[in-house]
Enzyme design. Structure first.
Site, PDB file in Angstrom:
ATOM      1  N   SER A  69       0.992  -1.271   0.050  1.00 52.20           N
ATOM      2  CA  SER A  69      -0.180  -0.031  -0.258  1.00 52.20           C
ATOM      3  C   SER A  69       0.921   1.235   0.023  1.00 52.20           C
ATOM      4  O   SER A  69       1.671   1.457  -0.780  1.00 52.20           O
ATOM      5  CB  SER A  69      -0.870  -0.060   1.287  1.00 52.20           C
ATOM      6  OG  SER A  69      -1.971   0.898   0.989  1.00 52.20           O
ATOM      7  N   ASP A 215      -5.715  -3.571  -2.616  1.00 51.57           N
ATOM      8  CA  ASP A 215      -4.895  -3.240  -1.510  1.00 51.57           C
ATOM      9  C   ASP A 215      -4.155  -4.355  -0.997  1.00 51.57           C
ATOM     10  O   ASP A 215      -4.898  -5.484  -0.481  1.00 51.57           O
ATOM     11  CB  ASP A 215      -5.424  -2.509  -0.624  1.00 51.57           C
ATOM     12  CG  ASP A 215      -4.591  -1.826   0.498  1.00 51.57           C
ATOM     13  OD1 ASP A 215      -3.588  -2.178   0.902  1.00 51.57           O
ATOM     14  OD2 ASP A 215      -5.009  -0.652   0.917  1.00 51.57           O
TER      15      ASP A 215
END
Length: 737
Positions: A69, A215
């Site tokens: 991320s 993600d």
């Protein structure tokens, strides 16, 4: 007098020096191998920059790096050669509020698409085909985020693929279809970074091979095991910036809702990862206090807190330090990045399904042979995206045989090319009547290779109407076009005298027209056309103020619209010009409308000035085609359409202060404003008691802002001419009566 050095002493000194150098070389050659792990945490991930600053000061070489991320963003830019100091500056310069808005500033959006958006809720676009209804995959496509990544790593200067980076890099993502942990060790760097940051539901998934990636924090937020597999390090430096769960009252925006969901899902995998740390590993967990995953504006504070956390373990990190010469030797291949503009030898455009490549290439302001700056490539990519045909517009620089090939990668909307669009309007005030409207529109695009479009719409509510319009470019670049259309609309027109409503009429207007026009880049549009107008004038209630009946007349018109505002509603800078002329020999009148407005801002303070004139050049405006005053931004102290007449001049000045963001919005700010308005009416058709009044005035205080469904106003207007009005409006304006 210096003593002579004996030959034996020289030999001994030389031997000792050689032994010392040899020992230093052996120590550095035998330094422990280090793997660096940068965890995910949204805006909290800026703390990684502060950690890297300390590692750089201590001259700690890294043998491999893995990130998830926001950690993937920092890891990727570091591996691509960006120093921590430059990284800190770039992150601070970025407009993170604007980053999560897919559309570029509206002065970079094509005029035709801008007008489509003006008539509908931008987020309401829904694909429709023989296979059924299709929806966009997320609230945000992530166009600006991806282009920001490109700028960080210099994707417009040289090729940026993970496997060619001198520092081994791993980026973690999640396959949204299978829940599988996907490790990206090759492929385009910025695509991998963007995939790892795709918060489900907020940012669109990224397709790489057979994977649809989101993600990486969902499966491995602190990827310690990956660095162990990647370079078999002697020790791991793991930086955990994971967010604690927010309080329920703080989950007040789409970004925070998505971040909270990710936080809940990542908690367990982080615990498992941290359990694998060994005694000699170095664990860094910055104290980030109240900084949340969506607090990108606090990036400098997060970086400082990350630096403080690294300083707390400085003694441990210092044992990994190496000499300046050896550190420079390690850093040299990472820093070997082309700076400044790159010469573009060839431009390629990827294959497209229905969009003509000419509409892509026309937006490029450079050609093969030119030296091109990174920001110029980003600028033109945003203009291509602003045409409204693409889900994303990316690019890459390929370095083949000493030639630089810039490859543009526009991706057509997966839910296109035909769309349903919707609009909603609610309004009420104490001086007039409440109103509502719902619009449903169907837009069929790219009916042919030149980009023919059909737009049909139906309005229901207080101003019912319908329209069918056809638009046909006549050249591949869509510089020129022909258009034809039929529209019908019925308005209610109240008739006021002395502030009292005496009557109300229905005005039904049908228009059939054909136009020849030119698109002036993203600046605006000019048209010349012939129109046949049909008007029906019927009394609804009250006194018989004007005669009822039908009429029709033919005429020709010309209009020019130039729009350089940076936002569709509530701009902070830019200007707009509108000039329209209509002449009807049949009805023996000509009508001209001119409007000019401009906006500028200083910090959170915005000023906007508007001037308008509507009147007759020859003859006299008929009642059903008169100019009108009343309503928001049109003498707000009066009811909508309260004053009608000919030769009306209007001047308005808005002064606004941005208070903050509206809840549950991406680009929704809340403003408090003061609106000062003045007008002069040459000839009154209603409120004739005001005849002889040289100047009408209105002063308003209001709250307003751009919401996901359109502009919002709540205000109070007062005029010394005898009127006051408390008003509310939400949604797309459907027009004046």
């Amino acid at each position: 007098m210096r003593k002579a050095i004996s030959p034996f002493a020289k030999i001994l000194a030389t031997a000792l020096l050689a032994l010392g150098l040899s020992t230093q070389g052996l120590a550095e050659a035998g330094r422990p191998k280090v793997g660096l792990v940068l965890g995910g945490g949204g805006a909290r991930g800026a703390a990684h920059i502060g950690v890297l600053e300390v590692l750089e000061e201590l001259r700690v070489p890294i043998d491999c790096i893995a990130g998830t991320s926001m950690g993937a963003l920092v890891a990727g830019t570091y591996a691509a050669g960006l120093s921590p100091a430059t990284m800190r500056a770039k992150v601070a310069e970025a407009d993170w509020a604007d980053m999560f808005i897919d559309y570029p500033d509206y002065d970079k959006v094509s005029f035709r698409y801008k007008e489509v958006l003006r008539r509908s809720i931008p987020g309401s676009e829904t694909g429709v085909s023989a296979d059924g209804v299709k929806y966009p995959p997320s609230i945000i496509g992530g166009e600006k985020i991806k282009l920001f990544f490109n700028e960080l790593v210099g994707a417009g200067r040289s090729e940026r693929v993970i496997e060619k980076l001198p520092l081994p890099l791993s980026i973690i993502a999640t396959d949204i279809g299978t829940g599988e942990r996907v490790v990206l060790r090759d492929g385009r760097l910025t695509v991998a970074m963007r995939a790892s940051m795709s918060v489900p539901g907020l940012l669109a998934p990224v397709r790489i091979g057979n994977h649809h990636l989101v993600d990486g924090g969902l499966v491995d937020n602190v990827p310690i095991e990956e660095v162990r597999q990647r370079c078999n390090p002697d020790l791991v430096i793991a930086v955990n910036v994971g967010s604690p769960l927010m309080k329920a009252d703080d989950v007040n925006s789409l970004l925070n809702v998505s971040a909270q969901m990710v936080n809940i899902l990542t908690e367990q995998n982080v615990t498992r990862s941290l359990a694998t740390l060994k005694p000699n590993d170095i664990y860094i967990k910055p104290d980030l206090g109240t900084i949340g995953a969506g607090d990108f504006g606090r990036n400098a504070e997060a970086a400082d807190r990350g630096r403080a956390a690294a300083e707390a373990v400085r003694d441990k990190l210092a044992h990994l330090s190496t000499s300046p010469a050896r550190y420079a030797e390690w850093r040299a291949p990472i820093d070997a990045t082309t700076h400044g503009p790159a010469r573009v030898d060839e431009i390629q455009i990827s294959d497209l399904g229905w969009v003509n490549r000419a509409v892509v290439s026309k937006e490029l302001q450079f050609a093969p042979g030119d030296k091109v700056h990174q920001n110029e490539v980003t600028r033109d990519a945003l203009k291509i995206f602003g045409q409204g045909y693409f889900e994303s517009v990316d690019y890459e620089m390929l370095n083949l045989h000493d030639r630089n090939i810039l490859r543009l990668l526009p991706l057509e909307k997966g839910w296109g090319p035909d769309y349903l669009r919707f609009a909603l309007n609610l309004e009420t005030d104490t001086a007039g009547d409440p109103g509502f409207g719902i619009r449903v529109a169907y837009q069929k695009t790219w009916m042919n290779e030149l980009g023919g479009e059909l737009l049909t719409s139906i309005d229901i509510g207080n101003t019912p109407g319908a329209g069918v319009n056809f638009y046909q470019p006549i050249d591949p670049a869509q510089n020129f076009f022909v258009a034809a259309g039929m529209d019908y609309k019925r308005n209610t027109w109240p008739v006021y005298e002395d502030g009292q409503k005496l009557a109300q009429y229905y005005v039904g207007r049908g228009t059939v027209g054909a136009w020849l026009g030119a698109n002036i880049g993203t600046l605006g549009q000019a048209r010349l056309g012939a129109l046949e107008q049909y008007v029906r004038f019927d009394r609804d209630i009250g006194a018989n103020y004007w005669p009822e009946g039908n009429t029709h007349y033919f005429g020709w018109g010309a209009d020019l619209v130039l729009d350089q505002f940076n936002r569709l509603y509530f701009p902070t800078k830019g200007w707009r010009t509108n000039l329209a002329y209509f002449n009807s020999p049949d009805a023996e009148f000509s009508r001209v409308h001119f409007a000019q407005s401009a906006a500028a801002s200083i910090g959170n303070n915005v000023g906007l000035a508007s001037f308008r004139y509507t009147g007759s050049v020859s003859g006299k405006l008929p009642v059903y085609d008169s100019a009108k005053l009343g309503g928001i931004d049109n003498m707000a102290a009066f009811a909508k359409g309260q004053i009608a007449g000919d030769d009306i001049y209007y001047l308005g000045v808005r002064l606004e202060h941005i208070l903050g963001k509206l809840p549950l919005g991406i680009n929704s700010d809340l403003r408090v404003g003061l609106l000062l308005e003045g007008a002069h009416v040459g000839e009154y058709y209603t409120e004739t008691n005001l005849k002889g009044t040289d100047f009408l005035n209105s002063t308003s205080l209001y709250l307003g802002g751009a919401t996901p469904i359109g502009p919002l106003y709540l205000g109070y207007g007062y005029s010394t001419n005898g009127s006051s009005n408390l008003y509310f409006s939400l949604g797309i304006p459907f027009g004046t009566p």
